[in-house]
Design a protein around this motif. Sequence first.
Motif, short mmCIF file in Angstrom:
data_model
loop_
_atom_site.label_atom_id
_atom_site.label_comp_id
_atom_site.label_asym_id
_atom_site.label_seq_id
_atom_site.Cartn_x
_atom_site.Cartn_y
_atom_site.Cartn_z
N LEU A 1 16.56 -77.28 45.72
CA LEU A 1 16.81 -78.41 46.61
C LEU A 1 16.50 -79.71 45.90
O LEU A 1 15.49 -79.83 45.23
N SER A 2 17.39 -80.67 46.06
CA SER A 2 17.14 -82.00 45.53
C SER A 2 16.95 -82.94 46.72
O SER A 2 17.86 -83.08 47.55
N SER B 1 19.58 -85.65 47.46
CA SER B 1 20.91 -85.36 48.03
C SER B 1 20.85 -84.44 49.24
O SER B 1 21.82 -83.75 49.55
N LEU B 2 19.70 -84.43 49.92
CA LEU B 2 19.62 -83.65 51.16
C LEU B 2 20.56 -84.24 52.21
O LEU B 2 20.67 -85.46 52.32
N TRP C 1 18.99 -70.12 47.49
CA TRP C 1 20.11 -71.07 47.43
C TRP C 1 21.30 -70.51 48.19
O TRP C 1 21.91 -71.19 49.02
N GLN D 1 22.39 -79.40 51.22
CA GLN D 1 22.71 -80.45 50.25
C GLN D 1 24.02 -81.14 50.63
O GLN D 1 24.94 -80.50 51.12
N GLN E 1 27.06 -79.62 47.31
CA GLN E 1 26.36 -78.41 46.90
C GLN E 1 26.31 -78.25 45.38
O GLN E 1 27.20 -77.67 44.78
#
Length: 295
Positions: free
Chosen positions: A16-17, A20-21, A127, A135, A138
Amino acid sequence: MSAHITAAQRPQRRGLSVRSLDWPVVIGITIAHLGCFLAPFYFSWSAFVVAGALVWLTGAIGITLCFHRLLTHRSFKTPKWFEYFLTALGCTACQGGPIQWVGTHRIHHKHSDDPNDPHSPTHGFAWSHVFWCLQKHQGGLPWTAANAARDLCRDPYMRLLNRFYIVPQIVVAVLCYVGGEWAATLGLQTSGLSWLVWGVFVRTVFVYHATWFVNSASHTWGYRNYKTDDCSTNLWWVALLSFGEGWHNNHHGDQRAAAHGRRWFEIDMTYWTIRMLGLVGLARDIVSCKRPADA
Ligand SMILES: [Zn+2]
Ligand SMILES: [Zn+2]
């Protein structure tokens, strides 16, 4: 994993970033799960039955039969008014609008377990199960769902529902609350909140994980009838939870076939439903299996 990819293209683990959620999605999925903690305190048998009925309507009919087999793969045809009704039902599962869902799934088939697969366990099990849909883009992949679902984009009703896919879920939530209050006036040991917690939160989370396990577990564990160019598998307990979708290797082997079961024990309740719709004139041109199993 596809044999034609090079070592340099081999899928990397994705995480997860925070930057960019997709915050509305993150908040929505979190609230749905938190709501489930209320379930033991608001249990009533009538709410349990309502939740079961809504799992069937939104998960089996809305997602599996409509979003997947009808809209994505056109495994059968149905009158337009009925397709529109089914699509609204699919939206009540809160898994995104029809264009987003269908486009993403078509890209999954095009790039199954390749680096460009939106949700492959080759990028990590978590993921493929849930992180991918939290995200905005993605993994920064070079595709958009709208491009892969241009047929649906041409339909104003589909565009409208794609934008306001939350509305059918809100309608169901209001109906659950009002229905529970009404049932209480009839003498049932229940309440509006009981029907709301079970009919919306518990039911939505159940259908979430049933669908997500198709992407994660049915590309990880199980057996294969088809020698496909990906990691898809057949897994009985996912098939049970998702009304036939767990026979996922069969589906990857013959994607347009309306039936996902091949062997006698591969029970596919969604296919039975399609056949029943056929009997009453609501399904026609049901696509039969074109490719026999390899093993
Ligand atoms: Zn599919
Ligand atoms: Zn798959």
